[in-house]
Design a protein around this motif. Sequence first.
Motif, PDB file in Angstrom:
ATOM      1  N   VAL A  67     -39.331  -7.361 114.590  1.00 29.05           N
ATOM      2  CA  VAL A  67     -39.244  -8.339 115.674  1.00 29.05           C
ATOM      3  C   VAL A  67     -37.813  -8.867 115.687  1.00 29.05           C
ATOM      4  CG1 VAL A  67     -40.081 -10.555 116.543  1.00 29.05           C
ATOM      5  CG2 VAL A  67     -41.657  -8.971 115.388  1.00 29.05           C
ATOM      6  N   CYS A  68     -37.156  -8.702 116.829  1.00 28.88           N
ATOM      7  CA  CYS A  68     -35.742  -9.072 116.925  1.00 28.88           C
ATOM      8  C   CYS A  68     -35.605 -10.386 117.705  1.00 28.88           C
ATOM      9  CB  CYS A  68     -34.987  -7.978 117.648  1.00 28.88           C
ATOM     10  SG  CYS A  68     -33.230  -8.299 117.817  1.00 28.88           S
ATOM     11  N   GLY A  69     -34.512 -11.091 117.462  1.00 25.04           N
ATOM     12  CA  GLY A  69     -34.227 -12.311 118.210  1.00 25.04           C
ATOM     13  C   GLY A  69     -34.233 -12.073 119.713  1.00 25.04           C
ATOM     14  N   GLY A 101     -39.934  -4.630 121.692  1.00 19.84           N
ATOM     15  CA  GLY A 101     -39.688  -3.916 120.444  1.00 19.84           C
ATOM     16  C   GLY A 101     -38.623  -2.843 120.572  1.00 19.84           C
ATOM     17  N   HIS A 102     -37.609  -2.897 119.686  1.00 21.56           N
ATOM     18  CA  HIS A 102     -36.588  -1.843 119.705  1.00 21.56           C
ATOM     19  C   HIS A 102     -36.101  -1.451 118.310  1.00 21.56           C
ATOM     20  CE1 HIS A 102     -34.125  -5.573 119.887  1.00 21.56           C
ATOM     21  NE2 HIS A 102     -33.444  -4.912 118.972  1.00 21.56           N
ATOM     22  N   GLU A 103     -36.678  -2.058 117.265  1.00 23.17           N
ATOM     23  CA  GLU A 103     -36.242  -1.731 115.893  1.00 23.17           C
ATOM     24  C   GLU A 103     -37.360  -0.929 115.251  1.00 23.17           C
ATOM     25  OE1 GLU A 103     -35.491  -5.498 114.010  1.00 23.17           O
ATOM     26  OE2 GLU A 103     -33.913  -6.031 115.432  1.00 23.17           O
ATOM     27  N   ALA A 104     -37.277   0.394 115.326  1.00 21.03           N
ATOM     28  CA  ALA A 104     -38.481   1.166 115.014  1.00 21.03           C
ATOM     29  C   ALA A 104     -38.224   2.349 114.093  1.00 21.03           C
ATOM     30  CB  ALA A 104     -39.110   1.666 116.313  1.00 21.03           C
ATOM     31  N   VAL A 125     -32.693  -0.462 110.084  1.00 17.71           N
ATOM     32  CA  VAL A 125     -31.399   0.182 110.338  1.00 17.71           C
ATOM     33  C   VAL A 125     -30.761  -0.372 111.619  1.00 17.71           C
ATOM     34  CG1 VAL A 125     -30.279   2.376 110.929  1.00 17.71           C
ATOM     35  CG2 VAL A 125     -31.882   2.256 109.018  1.00 17.71           C
ATOM     36  N   GLU A 126     -31.592  -0.636 112.636  1.00 16.01           N
ATOM     37  CA  GLU A 126     -31.029  -1.119 113.911  1.00 16.01           C
ATOM     38  C   GLU A 126     -30.275  -2.432 113.726  1.00 16.01           C
ATOM     39  OE1 GLU A 126     -30.340  -2.760 117.776  1.00 16.01           O
ATOM     40  OE2 GLU A 126     -31.662  -3.665 116.323  1.00 16.01           O
ATOM     41  N   PRO A 127     -30.885  -3.489 113.172  1.00 15.75           N
ATOM     42  CA  PRO A 127     -30.077  -4.701 112.975  1.00 15.75           C
ATOM     43  C   PRO A 127     -28.912  -4.479 112.004  1.00 15.75           C
ATOM     44  CG  PRO A 127     -32.300  -4.968 112.028  1.00 15.75           C
ATOM     45  CD  PRO A 127     -32.315  -3.717 112.836  1.00 15.75           C
TER      46      PRO A 127
HETATM   47 ZN   LIG Z   1     -32.564  -6.002 117.288  1.00 14.64          ZN
END
Ligand SMILES: [Zn+2]
Length: 348
Positions: free
Chosen positions: A37-39, A62-65, A148-150
């Motif tokens: 869960v991203c800001g 959702g985009h950090e998967a 990895v995404e953040p």
């Molecule tokens: Zn993010």
Amino acid sequence: MQALVLEQKGKLALREIDLPLELGPDDVKIAIHTVGVCGSDVHYYTHGAIGPYVVREPMVLGHEAAGTVVAVGSNVEALQVGDRVCMEPGLPDLSSRASKLGIYNVDPKVRFWATPPVHGVLAPFVVHPAAFTYKLPDNVSFAEGAMVEPFAIGMQAAARARIAPGDIAAVIGCGPIGIVVALAALAGGCSRVFISDFSAEKLAIAAQYPGIIPVNIADRAFADVIATETGGWGADIVFEASGSAKAFSGIFDLVRPGGAIVLVGLPVEAVQFDVPGAISKEVRIETVFRYANIFDRALQLIASGKVDLKPLITDTFRFEDSIKAFERAASARPTDIKLQILMDSGKD
Ligand SMILES: [Zn+2]
């Protein structure tokens, strides 16, 4: 399929939605296992917009998967069914000038998961180009894969900073991004990284890492600490990771003559800053917008053990509780760094 849908500002639903799952020759189909869960997800939920991006119709968040490849297109050679992977959520136009220059993150045509009108991946499956899908090393978990995404943003900031071995860095803001910036700065060669915040709880999480020195600016001015620790010279690199307009007042007091300021946090509005203060030290100013060509090296750092992101994962929710996960994230507990959601489709 069942997905977490942001119907409109403030309204989430777990419901059936039609998502495109047509497999092109260069694509892979992935069963989603873990999503962070991203800001930005939370901001779309609470505000319905980020700057020019406005939620006008229902959007999957959702985009950090991370997940597992379940089908591969006919041209795909680098990935196979069964591979554990994480995905880069931004897809540029590969024939664009930006892509040809290697700066595909600033391609104006980039389509980014969970940025209106593009759906995110809090859903059982996604089809994604293999070129933006990265195999996880065996010793990297799905949970780390979804980090990895953040972390890539921190890595991009470290790369933009052009760190020299032994540099001293100052990071303003000890949220998830501030911490991954600090970790990337250490991995990139900094000898010490000072990190500032008002929250003792957040600073305590960052302080678990050797080399990261917490500074509570409720007690002491950050510039005083940096001056004391550097003999009055200043930090070689200052990373702004708070996104607060207030951080810009006096920011050039932190940096040494000829040093760099790297802007990572995204203020909601235009910000004033002290141009004479910057010029008098000939400060180099860099900006960070997402990342390009970072995921594979981020995975290498995690796999090597040089960067451990596991302590940043505060809690994990089941997919059926994902609305609860978002309510918890929106409540912004100072002890929460990263909340993750475990999808049923990815269960081992
Ligand atoms: Zn993010």
